[in-house]
Write a protein that holds these residues in place. Structure first.
Motif, PDB file in Angstrom:
ATOM      1  N   ARG B   8       0.921  -1.363  -0.215  1.00  0.00           N
ATOM      2  CA  ARG B   8       0.131   0.164   0.180  1.00  0.00           C
ATOM      3  C   ARG B   8       0.479   1.315  -0.164  1.00  0.00           C
ATOM      4  O   ARG B   8       0.625   2.521  -0.401  1.00  0.00           O
ATOM      5  N   ILE B   9       2.159   1.522   0.773  1.00  0.00           N
ATOM      6  CA  ILE B   9       2.696   2.144   0.765  1.00  0.00           C
ATOM      7  C   ILE B   9       3.337   2.484  -0.607  1.00  0.00           C
ATOM      8  O   ILE B   9       3.253   3.396  -0.734  1.00  0.00           O
ATOM      9  N   LEU B  10       3.650   1.145  -1.357  1.00  0.00           N
ATOM     10  CA  LEU B  10       4.062   1.707  -2.312  1.00  0.00           C
ATOM     11  C   LEU B  10       3.061   2.122  -3.629  1.00  0.00           C
ATOM     12  O   LEU B  10       4.031   3.112  -3.717  1.00  0.00           O
ATOM     13  N   GLN B  11       2.313   1.962  -3.364  1.00  0.00           N
ATOM     14  CA  GLN B  11       1.246   2.294  -4.883  1.00  0.00           C
ATOM     15  C   GLN B  11       0.967   4.183  -4.328  1.00  0.00           C
ATOM     16  O   GLN B  11       0.344   4.327  -4.796  1.00  0.00           O
ATOM     17  N   ALA B  12       1.496   4.192  -2.957  1.00  0.00           N
ATOM     18  CA  ALA B  12       0.521   5.963  -2.835  1.00  0.00           C
ATOM     19  C   ALA B  12       2.199   6.877  -3.052  1.00  0.00           C
ATOM     20  O   ALA B  12       1.325   7.828  -3.464  1.00  0.00           O
ATOM     21  N   VAL B 237     -20.277  -2.082  13.024  1.00  0.00           N
ATOM     22  CA  VAL B 237     -20.416  -0.748  12.013  1.00  0.00           C
ATOM     23  C   VAL B 237     -19.163   0.290  12.416  1.00  0.00           C
ATOM     24  O   VAL B 237     -18.957   1.034  11.912  1.00  0.00           O
ATOM     25  N   LEU B 238     -18.485   0.091  13.210  1.00  0.00           N
ATOM     26  CA  LEU B 238     -17.298  -0.002  14.153  1.00  0.00           C
ATOM     27  C   LEU B 238     -15.985   0.281  12.530  1.00  0.00           C
ATOM     28  O   LEU B 238     -15.524   1.661  12.381  1.00  0.00           O
ATOM     29  N   LEU B 239     -15.408  -0.409  12.206  1.00  0.00           N
ATOM     30  CA  LEU B 239     -14.751  -1.159  11.477  1.00  0.00           C
ATOM     31  C   LEU B 239     -14.817  -0.145  10.440  1.00  0.00           C
ATOM     32  O   LEU B 239     -13.507   0.714   9.928  1.00  0.00           O
ATOM     33  N   PRO B 240     -15.978   0.115   9.724  1.00  0.00           N
ATOM     34  CA  PRO B 240     -15.548   0.726   8.387  1.00  0.00           C
ATOM     35  C   PRO B 240     -15.504   1.963   8.498  1.00  0.00           C
ATOM     36  O   PRO B 240     -14.833   3.072   7.890  1.00  0.00           O
ATOM     37  N   ILE B 241     -16.220   2.740  10.000  1.00  0.00           N
ATOM     38  CA  ILE B 241     -15.721   4.215   9.936  1.00  0.00           C
ATOM     39  C   ILE B 241     -14.219   4.569   9.810  1.00  0.00           C
ATOM     40  O   ILE B 241     -13.437   5.433   9.421  1.00  0.00           O
ATOM     41  N   ILE B 242     -13.234   3.353  10.660  1.00  0.00           N
ATOM     42  CA  ILE B 242     -11.464   4.367   9.551  1.00  0.00           C
ATOM     43  C   ILE B 242     -12.231   4.093   8.735  1.00  0.00           C
ATOM     44  O   ILE B 242     -10.817   5.016   8.627  1.00  0.00           O
ATOM     45  N   SER B 302      -6.034   4.753   6.916  1.00  0.00           N
ATOM     46  CA  SER B 302      -7.107   3.763   7.042  1.00  0.00           C
ATOM     47  C   SER B 302      -6.520   2.546   6.306  1.00  0.00           C
ATOM     48  O   SER B 302      -7.727   1.838   7.266  1.00  0.00           O
ATOM     49  N   ASP B 303      -6.985   2.305   5.519  1.00  0.00           N
ATOM     50  CA  ASP B 303      -6.379   1.040   4.572  1.00  0.00           C
ATOM     51  C   ASP B 303      -5.192   0.040   5.563  1.00  0.00           C
ATOM     52  O   ASP B 303      -5.503  -1.087   6.091  1.00  0.00           O
ATOM     53  N   ILE B 304      -4.121   0.463   6.419  1.00  0.00           N
ATOM     54  CA  ILE B 304      -3.280   0.010   7.649  1.00  0.00           C
ATOM     55  C   ILE B 304      -4.092  -0.268   8.741  1.00  0.00           C
ATOM     56  O   ILE B 304      -4.107  -0.942   9.145  1.00  0.00           O
ATOM     57  N   LEU B 305      -4.879   1.169   8.897  1.00  0.00           N
ATOM     58  CA  LEU B 305      -5.310   0.214  10.011  1.00  0.00           C
ATOM     59  C   LEU B 305      -6.609  -0.385  10.220  1.00  0.00           C
ATOM     60  O   LEU B 305      -6.416  -1.886  10.766  1.00  0.00           O
ATOM     61  N   TYR B 306      -7.354  -0.189   8.667  1.00  0.00           N
ATOM     62  CA  TYR B 306      -7.990  -1.966   8.809  1.00  0.00           C
ATOM     63  C   TYR B 306      -7.383  -2.995   7.405  1.00  0.00           C
ATOM     64  O   TYR B 306      -8.416  -4.020   9.492  1.00  0.00           O
ATOM     65  N   SER B 307      -6.723  -2.923   7.764  1.00  0.00           N
ATOM     66  CA  SER B 307      -5.409  -4.426   7.742  1.00  0.00           C
ATOM     67  C   SER B 307      -4.964  -5.315   9.019  1.00  0.00           C
ATOM     68  O   SER B 307      -4.997  -6.166   9.430  1.00  0.00           O
ATOM     69  N   ILE B 308      -5.103  -4.435  10.133  1.00  0.00           N
ATOM     70  CA  ILE B 308      -4.843  -4.484  11.719  1.00  0.00           C
ATOM     71  C   ILE B 308      -4.995  -4.729  12.432  1.00  0.00           C
ATOM     72  O   ILE B 308      -6.063  -5.571  12.931  1.00  0.00           O
ATOM     73  N   VAL B 309      -6.517  -4.239  12.185  1.00  0.00           N
ATOM     74  CA  VAL B 309      -8.194  -5.143  13.312  1.00  0.00           C
ATOM     75  C   VAL B 309      -8.789  -5.609  12.277  1.00  0.00           C
ATOM     76  O   VAL B 309      -9.326  -6.045  13.149  1.00  0.00           O
ATOM     77  N   ASP B 310      -9.087  -5.570  11.010  1.00  0.00           N
ATOM     78  CA  ASP B 310      -9.568  -6.678  10.411  1.00  0.00           C
ATOM     79  C   ASP B 310      -9.229  -8.000  10.142  1.00  0.00           C
ATOM     80  O   ASP B 310      -8.288  -8.305   9.872  1.00  0.00           O
ATOM     81  N   PRO B 311      -9.464  -9.087  11.241  1.00  0.00           N
ATOM     82  CA  PRO B 311      -9.331 -10.244  11.320  1.00  0.00           C
ATOM     83  C   PRO B 311      -9.630 -11.189   9.164  1.00  0.00           C
ATOM     84  O   PRO B 311      -8.799 -11.490   8.991  1.00  0.00           O
TER      85      PRO B 311
END
Ligand code: ADP
Ligand code: SF4
Ligand code: MG
Lengths: 334, 318
Positions: B8-12, B237-242, B302-311
């Motif tokens: 993701r960082i490389l893509q940014a 509900v909270l997850l996509p709020i990230i 937010s993508d990085i956070l998502y990948s940490i939080v979403d199993p």
């Protein structure tokens, strides 16, 4: 059935159950006056094409129908308790204690963000009053009981880490966690492939015997019920067409719809394999008029069939059929 | 998962590159010479040439781009052509003020939105839902300057309990309480402007989740409605709020332009408005560059956070 085999042995008694969907002012009745009984310790099969109202029937009993549906009439008695006299809270207490249910689609039935074990732990704490530690140990035991390999690691995994068959086992474990008197299995194998189907059926049968539960097993596939059910209810368009012991349904079916269903399962007798689909499609329940619900597709339909609703005719103490015919018109093995 | 984050960082990076090129091109096209910001009309031609050479402004465009990027990364953001002040200094003085306003407002808005949205979603079609949903439609429709005026009128003028201008009372710059009381009205306006859309998002997400099969399964097992909402629906509900929070990152810089202007808050908003009024291109471009980069960084975070939080994502690629 209610009059024929009415005894103290019955666990669940359902009388004249009617459920409709409401859309603005229009009402579509999808469960249209159903009577049935579940005996203690039996496996009752409910068979019918998809859309015939099987799921809504059992969901009406549990009280989990969608918000646009309503149970209009009916009496439900579970183990002597009449549901009418129960408060909302008491009814909720029945769910997951006296009655547990397994669903058709194991892929969506678990919360994707909750570990498999936590589903069980939450239930064990609520229903069985365990503390967290006991519940965790029991969760592992339950997973082991339903045949999930290395349950110690599996409890801590999320639903997406399980295959469909394994997820259905987790759901069966949830049902077992409740130690219910009645287990309702709504097409539990439909979404699974054939070998897994057989394993799940085997498991359900084993668990039913070990725990002496009653089971209502719903399917659209007569072939599936053959292996496990002792009695069968054939449903069509929200009504019971025929009811009887498994061997009565399979070897001397009386109702044209039952016969048509039997003809539509692939059978291997000797060298001959035949498959004969039922002509026409399951009716849209909105379009049903007077008369026999099956009339439009029935090979034997007479003028009368379109005018009047047939009464039930008893063929034995256990078998009855809703048809004007005596049931001998065409033998299955002709 | 590390692989995913790295990817993701490389893509940014190419996106940031494109943004920088666009910004640089716009600056080049602008009808002024960058050197004007650093010179005065009475300097000699030689001095101007020297300054040009010192900043590489006599070199070809691609080299200038290179120097410019190097400058940006090194914190050298150029000079205002109006005030001749260093943009870096101005930004670093003003960004904290804006953050001071936006961050508390956003956090409070998020908190209230989650509560209101869940309440509305769980009672879809009932009175609570009708009120909450109705008010959010109303909230989306009213402009925030209008809301600001109303609040100023009621609380600043009629009741006279909160100050309505600036960050500090003159002579009282050190008082935290004074700062807090200056924050109340602008923060409230901001919060009220953030809430409606967030509420709608949470509400529709809650409604979606409540119609999922796993909710029906929980009902079938006798869970009561409140525990279904808090133990099962809430985290879904909270997850996509990230994602929403991540996408709101640029608001830390540009989220309060109107509010700051109404309340005379010395943040990026007022700075930005003044720059636009004075055709101060370098300042405008600097702010555009900053907020465009924050869009990309916000998405990345937010993508990085998502990948940490979403199993479900956590397990991917292993
Ligand atoms: N959520 C719903 N809204 C409106 N109609 C529905 C809904 N769910 C089911 N039905 C209707 O109720 C009837 C019975 O559905 P269902 O009990 O799910 O059938 P089965 O389980 O036998 O396949 C169908 O005709 C279907 O169209
Ligand atoms: S009543 Fe008539 S239409 Fe209905 S199943 Fe019997 S023969 Fe067919
Ligand atoms: Mg169904």
């Amino acid at each position: 059935m209610s009059d024929n085999v009415k005894d103290k042995n019955s666990l669940l008694d359902v009388k004249n159950l009617r459920t409709s969907f409401y859309n603005g002012n229009s009402k579509t009745e999808v469960v249209r006056g159903i009577d049935f009984t579940v005996q203690k310790g039996e496996i009752l099969g409910i068979v019918g094409e998809s859309g015939s109202g099987k799921s809504i029937l059992v969901k009406s009993i549990l009280g989990i129908i969608p918000s646009n549906a309503k149970v209009d009439a009916g009496e439900i008695i579970l183990d002597g308790k009449n549901f009418e006299s129960l408060s909302k809270k008491e009814k909720r207490a029945i769910r997951g204690r006296d009655i547990a249910m397994i669903f058709q689609d194991p892929m969506t039935a678990l919360n994707p963000l909750k570990k498999a074990g936590d589903h069980l732990v939450e239930l064990l704490i609520r229903v069985r009053g365990m503390n967290k530690k006991e519940a965790k140990l029991e969760a592992v035991e339950l997973l082991r009981m339903v045949g999930i390999p290395s349950p110690e690691t599996r409890v801590n995994q999320y639903p997406h880490e399980f295959s469909g068959g394994m997820r259905q086992r987790v759901l069966i474990a949830m049902a077992l966690a409740c130690n219910p008197k009645l287990l309702i299995a709504d097409e539990p194998t439909t979404a699974l492939d054939v070998t897994i189907q057989a394993q799940i059926l085997e498991l359900l049968k084993k668990l039913q015997q070990e725990n002496n539960m009653s089971v209502v097993f719903i399917t659209h596939d007569l072939g599936v019920v053959a292996t496990i059910c002792s009695r069968i209810l054939v449903m069509y368009a929200g009504m019971v067409m025929e009811e009887g012991l498994a061997h009565e349904i399979f070897y001397s079916p009386k109702h044209p719809y039952t016969k048509a269903l039997l003809n539509s399962i692939p059978r291997v007798d000797g060298e001959k394999t035949r498959l004969k689909p039922i002509k026409g499609t399951a009716p849209s329940l909105q379009s049903i008029k007077s008369g026999c619900p099956f009339a439009e597709r029935c090979e034997h339909a007479m003028e009368k069939c379109f005018m009047e609703v047939p009464e039930y005719k008893n063929f034995s103490a256990t078998q009855k059929s809703m048809c004007f015919l005596a049931g001998e018109e065409d033998r299955l093995d002709d | 998962m590390l692989k995913y984050i790295f990817k993701r960082i490389l893509q940014a990076i190419p996106l940031l590159f494109i943004i920088s090129i666009i910004c640089f091109t716009l600056i080049q096209l602008a009808p002024y010479d960058a050197v004007d910001a650093m010179t005065t009309p009475n300097m000699t031609k030689e001095t101007v040439e020297l300054i040009k050479a010192r900043y590489g402004l006599d070199r070809p465009a691609y080299l200038q781009y290179f120097y410019w990027v190097k400058g940006i990364i090194g914190g050298e953001w150029g000079y205002s052509i109006v005030t001749h002040e260093s943009i870096t200094n101005d930004l670093s003085a003003r960004i904290p003020n804006t953050i001071l306003l936006v961050l508390p407002a956003y956090i409070l808005a998020l908190f209230f939105s989650i509560i209101l949205g869940l309440l509305a979603g769980a009672n879809k079609g009932k009175l609570a839902d009708k009120i909450i949903d109705g008010l959010s439609s109303f909230g989306i429709a009213i402009p925030s300057f209008w809301m600001a005026m109303i609040l100023v009128f009621i609380f600043g003028h009629r009741l006279n309990i909160f100050p309505i201008l600036g960050m500090h009372t003159i002579g009282n710059e050190e008082s935290f309480f004074d700062l807090l009381s200056h924050m109340v009205l602008p923060c409230t306006v901001l919060m009220l402007s953030f809430i409606p859309e967030l509420v709608r998002y949470v509400r529709s997400s809650a409604i979606g989740q409540l119609s999922e099969d796993y909710v029906m399964v929980q009902q079938a097992y006798g869970a009561n409605p409140t525990s279904i909402v808090f133990k099962h629906v809430l985290r879904n509900v909270l997850l996509p709020i990230i994602t929403i929070v991540g996408m709101s990152l640029p608001m830390l810089v540009t989220g309060a332009v109107v509010t700051e202007t109404v309340f005379g808050w010395p943040g990026i908003g007022t700075y930005f408005v003044k720059a636009i009024q004075g055709f101060d291109y370098p300042v405008v471009m600097a702010i555009m560059l900053l907020s465009a980069s924050l869009v990309i960084i916000g998405n990345l975070v937010s993508d990085i956070l998502y990948s940490i939080v979403d199993p479900r994502i956590k397990g991917m690629g292993e």
